[in-house]
Scaffold this motif. Structure first.
Motif, PDB file in Angstrom:
ATOM      1  N   VAL A   8      50.383  35.625  44.542  1.00  0.00           N
ATOM      2  CA  VAL A   8      49.868  34.600  43.641  1.00  0.00           C
ATOM      3  C   VAL A   8      48.558  34.122  44.253  1.00  0.00           C
ATOM      4  N   ILE A   9      47.511  34.105  43.458  1.00  0.00           N
ATOM      5  CA  ILE A   9      46.225  33.653  43.981  1.00  0.00           C
ATOM      6  C   ILE A   9      45.875  32.319  43.339  1.00  0.00           C
ATOM      7  N   GLY A  10      45.617  31.339  44.193  1.00  0.00           N
ATOM      8  CA  GLY A  10      45.412  29.963  43.747  1.00  0.00           C
ATOM      9  C   GLY A  10      46.665  29.185  44.103  1.00  0.00           C
ATOM     10  N   ALA A  11      46.505  28.271  45.075  1.00  0.00           N
ATOM     11  CA  ALA A  11      47.686  27.517  45.522  1.00  0.00           C
ATOM     12  C   ALA A  11      47.636  26.088  45.006  1.00  0.00           C
ATOM     13  N   GLY A  12      47.131  25.941  43.773  1.00  0.00           N
ATOM     14  CA  GLY A  12      47.067  24.610  43.170  1.00  0.00           C
ATOM     15  C   GLY A  12      48.391  24.237  42.528  1.00  0.00           C
ATOM     16  N   VAL A  13      48.323  23.327  41.549  1.00  0.00           N
ATOM     17  CA  VAL A  13      49.525  22.830  40.876  1.00  0.00           C
ATOM     18  C   VAL A  13      50.403  23.995  40.407  1.00  0.00           C
ATOM     19  N   MET A  14      49.788  24.951  39.706  1.00  0.00           N
ATOM     20  CA  MET A  14      50.593  26.020  39.114  1.00  0.00           C
ATOM     21  C   MET A  14      50.882  27.145  40.098  1.00  0.00           C
ATOM     22  N   ALA A  83      47.638  44.364  49.049  1.00  0.00           N
ATOM     23  CA  ALA A  83      47.585  45.827  48.907  1.00  0.00           C
ATOM     24  C   ALA A  83      48.924  46.439  48.508  1.00  0.00           C
ATOM     25  N   ASP A  84      50.024  45.876  48.992  1.00  0.00           N
ATOM     26  CA  ASP A  84      51.321  46.469  48.633  1.00  0.00           C
ATOM     27  C   ASP A  84      52.069  45.636  47.587  1.00  0.00           C
ATOM     28  N   CYS A  85      51.347  44.766  46.885  1.00  0.00           N
ATOM     29  CA  CYS A  85      52.024  43.947  45.866  1.00  0.00           C
ATOM     30  C   CYS A  85      52.037  44.684  44.526  1.00  0.00           C
ATOM     31  N   ASP A  86      53.154  44.508  43.818  1.00  0.00           N
ATOM     32  CA  ASP A  86      53.296  45.167  42.523  1.00  0.00           C
ATOM     33  C   ASP A  86      52.699  44.315  41.408  1.00  0.00           C
ATOM     34  N   TRP A  87      52.683  43.015  41.636  1.00  0.00           N
ATOM     35  CA  TRP A  87      52.144  42.101  40.619  1.00  0.00           C
ATOM     36  C   TRP A  87      51.279  41.061  41.326  1.00  0.00           C
ATOM     37  N   ILE A  88      50.044  40.930  40.838  1.00  0.00           N
ATOM     38  CA  ILE A  88      49.129  39.929  41.389  1.00  0.00           C
ATOM     39  C   ILE A  88      48.853  38.925  40.276  1.00  0.00           C
ATOM     40  N   CYS A  89      49.315  37.705  40.490  1.00  0.00           N
ATOM     41  CA  CYS A  89      49.216  36.679  39.446  1.00  0.00           C
ATOM     42  C   CYS A  89      48.120  35.695  39.832  1.00  0.00           C
ATOM     43  N   GLU A  90      47.074  35.652  39.017  1.00  0.00           N
ATOM     44  CA  GLU A  90      45.955  34.746  39.306  1.00  0.00           C
ATOM     45  C   GLU A  90      46.227  33.391  38.674  1.00  0.00           C
ATOM     46  N   ALA A  91      46.114  32.339  39.480  1.00  0.00           N
ATOM     47  CA  ALA A  91      46.305  30.974  38.959  1.00  0.00           C
ATOM     48  C   ALA A  91      45.240  30.065  39.559  1.00  0.00           C
ATOM     49  N   ILE A  92      43.972  30.482  39.414  1.00  0.00           N
ATOM     50  CA  ILE A  92      42.883  29.657  39.963  1.00  0.00           C
ATOM     51  C   ILE A  92      42.225  28.863  38.841  1.00  0.00           C
ATOM     52  N   VAL A  93      41.188  28.113  39.197  1.00  0.00           N
ATOM     53  CA  VAL A  93      40.537  27.211  38.228  1.00  0.00           C
ATOM     54  C   VAL A  93      40.271  27.876  36.870  1.00  0.00           C
ATOM     55  N   GLU A  94      40.348  27.053  35.837  1.00  0.00           N
ATOM     56  CA  GLU A  94      40.188  27.558  34.455  1.00  0.00           C
ATOM     57  C   GLU A  94      38.699  27.780  34.162  1.00  0.00           C
ATOM     58  N   ASN A  95      38.139  28.807  34.796  1.00  0.00           N
ATOM     59  CA  ASN A  95      36.719  29.090  34.610  1.00  0.00           C
ATOM     60  C   ASN A  95      36.557  30.614  34.564  1.00  0.00           C
ATOM     61  N   PRO A  96      36.154  31.155  33.396  1.00  0.00           N
ATOM     62  CA  PRO A  96      36.135  32.613  33.240  1.00  0.00           C
ATOM     63  C   PRO A  96      35.262  33.317  34.284  1.00  0.00           C
ATOM     64  N   ALA A  97      34.109  32.738  34.624  1.00  0.00           N
ATOM     65  CA  ALA A  97      33.208  33.413  35.557  1.00  0.00           C
ATOM     66  C   ALA A  97      33.854  33.511  36.941  1.00  0.00           C
ATOM     67  N   ILE A  98      34.483  32.425  37.384  1.00  0.00           N
ATOM     68  CA  ILE A  98      35.123  32.433  38.712  1.00  0.00           C
ATOM     69  C   ILE A  98      36.308  33.395  38.701  1.00  0.00           C
ATOM     70  N   LYS A  99      37.052  33.404  37.595  1.00  0.00           N
ATOM     71  CA  LYS A  99      38.203  34.320  37.497  1.00  0.00           C
ATOM     72  C   LYS A  99      37.697  35.767  37.568  1.00  0.00           C
ATOM     73  N   ASP A 101      34.984  36.981  38.904  1.00  0.00           N
ATOM     74  CA  ASP A 101      34.534  37.290  40.276  1.00  0.00           C
ATOM     75  C   ASP A 101      35.705  37.729  41.136  1.00  0.00           C
ATOM     76  N   LEU A 102      36.785  36.991  40.987  1.00  0.00           N
ATOM     77  CA  LEU A 102      37.980  37.314  41.773  1.00  0.00           C
ATOM     78  C   LEU A 102      38.531  38.689  41.375  1.00  0.00           C
ATOM     79  N   TYR A 103      38.621  38.941  40.049  1.00  0.00           N
ATOM     80  CA  TYR A 103      39.180  40.228  39.603  1.00  0.00           C
ATOM     81  C   TYR A 103      38.406  41.389  40.222  1.00  0.00           C
ATOM     82  N   LYS A 104      37.053  41.242  40.277  1.00  0.00           N
ATOM     83  CA  LYS A 104      36.238  42.328  40.841  1.00  0.00           C
ATOM     84  C   LYS A 104      36.618  42.566  42.292  1.00  0.00           C
ATOM     85  N   ARG A 105      36.885  41.482  43.014  1.00  0.00           N
ATOM     86  CA  ARG A 105      37.245  41.637  44.434  1.00  0.00           C
ATOM     87  C   ARG A 105      38.597  42.334  44.596  1.00  0.00           C
ATOM     88  N   LEU A 106      39.492  42.079  43.631  1.00  0.00           N
ATOM     89  CA  LEU A 106      40.838  42.674  43.738  1.00  0.00           C
ATOM     90  C   LEU A 106      40.780  44.197  43.590  1.00  0.00           C
TER      91      LEU A 106
END
Ligand code: NAI
Length: 777
Positions: A8-14, A83-99, A101-106
């Protein structure tokens, strides 16, 4: 593909709470967040989030030890952990550009075939995937959890044009079976299903309260229980979720919605309610997490006073108890509420007319059918009824006639529906209305159903006022308790006795379970109070013996008995669970022997079962005393496990008992368990145990008198605890003499009868019946 490790990426509320819930499923999970500028501990966000989760109430973890399954890290140093995760769940700030950026890194790090999803509340998948590589697009979906993720059952799943079918299937199965979620397949539109309607509803409900001149308390009194909505209503809900969240979600929605959308067209940024909310946020009135919100707690002469905000002036005054005739009329139903001629009735109609019309205009556009929309509002916003179920209560013809009479637009779908209901039952099937206006069968899966699906159009095998026995098929019977709050009375005991000989009617196994919120809250203490006040002592003692006998018969039945608790299983309800040969519990089961709260002791074999389990537990450390002390503490403090996992620690569940995460799988799983036990089933053998006798009872008494001296227990608590201690220690025995089950049951009856003669016990019962809370006398 199976999902066996999650990131899970993003350790905020959700994000943090999603990670906790994945851990609740027993699945290892990596939790990553950014490294804040000049952080001393580079993992501080994820580590801090886990520490905070362990202190949060209601608990995100079903058991504290689940925290060990969460590995914290940061996105700069530990991205390789995905690297060995079957599911990567993104839960970071609600901002398409920042999201993005992260996807590209993944992309450079994640393994081939892993699934990436976003927990976005509002942004459509197409926007998130705009310009993203195909390799990501085929593995990408939206998985939208609701807050708090352990408790809100909705899980919206959205695939894109390029998303692999297997990825969606894997997510659907994982969410359903492992996470216990109600999966709603949503189309790729802004806010998906729940928030599309929920955000509009909340905007209408706040704005209309202002326009119609209702106070905050009045609005919540209408837009709460009478409408089947949690009693926080609309303003209390804002305080709970954070008032600053609203404008953010609304802004994000408006950016994504087409201009033709009703919400987009109606939204007025200059409406005084919008301005009120802006002012509140600017002043720090963001709700419970801030200085207060629409309500706040204030101190007046050392006393806490709940105050409510005047929407027009911004002043706070003591919150009143609204007295609206329409709210009283609502007892007769939703129609009576909206027809009532006062501002409450007018307000209810303003909300329902708009929200239901909006939902009706979106069927087929945001999801396939009305079931998806109703399910989303029930499991994501905790409404008792979805908009189309509300519509059935109002009557569609009444609804559309009134819309037309008031010059309001009538959605095409509702014109097609005409005077027919949206849902109906015929024979053993339930039907819903499709977008086209035909009826279709509400699908029921083989391995996920409720008792209602069995009962529809059928007659029970046996029944009385308190309980019934149903045929689940394949030779399995089901005992259903159906009294008020599923309390146990003579009718229930009579049916338990019948269930104990259900093999005579050709059944080979028994499941005990029901669809209610609570399995059973325990014995009907109102009856005990009545009998005690009339000094009907033999009647009380006799009904205890009958209960004990019924549960002994179930325990030693020649066929397998599987208890299937969900929600509260307290007192006698817990004792039923304890008497079953096996248990298949819902993960959200809250079980415990709480009898001391009403001044008595467990008397249907609860003391006996726990003491036997403690003594016979092969893993118990040391002698009998520590094991007995743990049981003594649990019973004498009326401890309730806050999950099935915790119930294991308390020995209410055995290691081999099962837990179902999904409420709809509890009975099917219990039936499966019962059938698996049938072949070669033998009733358990009676065993005797050795107990220490009066020395142990004296040790318990001493411990309790310490609490009395410290003011942590009352003198009468000590009396009640002593009765518990006497049973658990085996009465007048010593460690060399084996104690039988019969003897332990006798001790339970003796202790119970002594206490029920005491007026302090009767005061406790009366207090519980009138206030719902225990009396510490
Ligand atoms: P939050 O503000 O509590 O947490 C966001 C997290 O993102 C923070 O831990 C922050 O450190 C991290 N973050 C910030 N910038 C980042 C970056 N450049 N790269 C990586 N991580 C970064 O937000 P919340 O409420 O947990 O929301 C997360 C997502 O879940 C959002 O998309 C939101 O729309 C969605 N959501 C929120 C719900 C809610 O009730 N709060 C409900 C359902 C969905």
């Amino acid at each position: 593909m199976a999902i066996e490790k999650v990131a899970v990426i993003g350790a905020g509320v959700m994000g943090a709470a999603i990670a906790a819930h994945v851990a609740n499923a027993g699945i290892p999970v990596v939790l990553l967040d950014i490294v804040p500028a000049d952080a001393k501990n580079r993992n501080m966000l994820a580590e801090g989030a886990i520490a905070a989760l362990l202190k949060t109430n209601p608990a995100p973890f079903m058991h504290k030890k689940n925290a060990r399954l969460v590995t914290p890290g940061n996105l700069e140093d530990n991205l390789d952990l995905i690297a060995d995760c079957d599911w990567i769940c993104e839960a970071i700030v609600e901002n398409p550009a920042i999201k993005q950026d992260l996807y590209k890194r993944l992309e450079g790090v994640r393994k081939a075939g892993s699934i990436v999803t976003s927990n976005t509340s509002t942004i459509p998948l197409k926007s998130l995937m705009d310009g993203m590589p195909d390799s990501l697009q085929k593995d990408f979906a939206i998985t939208h959890f609701f807050n708090p993720p352990r408790y809100m059952r909705l899980f919206e799943l959205v695939g894109g044009a390029k998303t692999r079918k297997e990825a969606l299937t894997a997510l659907r199965d994982f969410a359903d079976v492992k996470l216990g979620k109600e999966v709603v397949d949503a189309y790729d539109t802004p806010g998906f299903v729940g928030n599309r309607i929920g955000i509009y509803w909340s905007s209408v409900a706040t704005r209309s309260a202002y326009d119609l001149g209702l106070t905050v308390e009045e609005a919540d009194a209408v837009c709460g229980k009478p409408m089947g909505i949690p009693s926080t209503g609309i303003f209390g809900l804002g305080d709970l979720t954070g008032i600053d969240l609203g404008p953010k979600v609304i802004a994000s929605m408006l950016k994504e919605l087409p201009k033709s959308d009703t919400f987009a067209k109606e939204y007025d940024p200059d409406h005084p309610m919008v301005k009120t909310i802006e002012t509140m946020i600017a002043d720090g009135y963001t709700g419970r997490k801030g200085k207060g919100g629409f309500y706040r707690m204030n101190k007046d002469g050392g006393k806490k006073v709940k105050e409510a905000r005047n929407l027009k002036t911004g002043d706070y005054a003591k919150a009143g108890k609204p007295d609206l005739a329409s709210v009283k009329a609502a007892k007769k139903g939703l129609r009576a509420l909206v027809e009532y001629d006062d501002k409450g009735g007018e307000y209810a109609w303003a909300i329902l007319s708009k929200t239901i019309s909006y939902a009706a205009s979106l069927v087929g556009e945001i999801a396939d059918d009305i079931i998806a929309i109703d399910t989303a509002m029930k499991t994501g916003y905790a409404w008792k009824y979805g908009p189309f179920e509300q519509l059935d209560q109002l009557g569609n013809q009444y609804f559309i006639d009134r819309l037309a009479a008031e010059g309001l637009p009538v959605p095409d779908f509702l014109k097609t529906v005409g005077d027919r209901p949206l849902y109906k039952e015929e024979g053993t099937d339930a039907f819903y209305m499709t977008v086209k206006g035909d009826y279709a069968v509400v699908p029921v899966a083989d391995d996920a159903w409720m008792l209602a699906d069995i009962k529809r159009g059928r007659e029970p095998v046996m029944s009385n006022k308190g309980a019934s026995i149903w045929d689940l098929g394949d030779g399995v019977a089901c005992l259903e308790i159906h009294t008020k709050m599923n309390s146990i009375d003579q009718d229930v005991v009579a049916m338990l006795q019948e269930a104990g000989k259900i093999d005579k009617k050709g059944f080979k196994a028994l499941v005990i379970g029901n669809d209610a919120d609570n399995f059973s809250v325990g014995a009907n203490v109102g009856l005990a109070l009545f009998a005690a006040n009339a000094a009907m002592w033999p009647v009380i003692e006799n009904s205890m013996s009958e209960g004990q006998n019924a549960l002994m018969k179930l325990k030693y039945a020649p066929f397998p008995v599987v208890a299937a608790p969900a929600g509260m299983a307290l007192g006698g309800g817990c004792e039923i669970v304890l008497s079953a040969a096996a248990v298949q519990a819902h993960a959200e089961s809250y079980m415990g022997l709480v009898e001391v709260g009403v001044g008595v002791i467990p008397g249907f074999g609860g003391c006996k079962e726990l003491v036997m389990r403690a003594i016979l537990n092969k893993k118990r450390p040391g002698g009998a005393m520590p094991a007995l002390a743990a049981v003594f503490e649990a019973i004498s403090t009326a401890k309730v496990a806050t999950s099935a996992a915790e119930a294991r620690d308390m020995l209410i569940l055995r290691p081999e008992d099962g837990i179902s995460m999904n409420r709809k799988r509890v009975l099917p799983d219990a039936k499966k368990r019962a059938l698996a036990m049938v072949e070669g089933y033998k009733a358990p053998e009676q065993v005797e145990i050795n107990l220490p006798g009066p020395t142990a009872a004296a040790a318990f008494d001493m411990a309790v008198s310490g609490f009395v001296t410290m003011g942590k227990a009352t003198a009468y608590d000590a009396v009640v605890s002593a009765a518990v201690g006497r049973v658990l220690s085996g009465g007048d025995t010593d460690i060399t003499q084996p104690v039988t089950e019969k003897k332990l049951l006798e001790l339970e009856r003796e202790g119970f009868m002594k206490l029920i003669h005491n007026h302090k016990t009767l005061d406790r019962i009366e207090h519980m019946l009138t206030t719902g809370k225990p009396l510490r006398n």
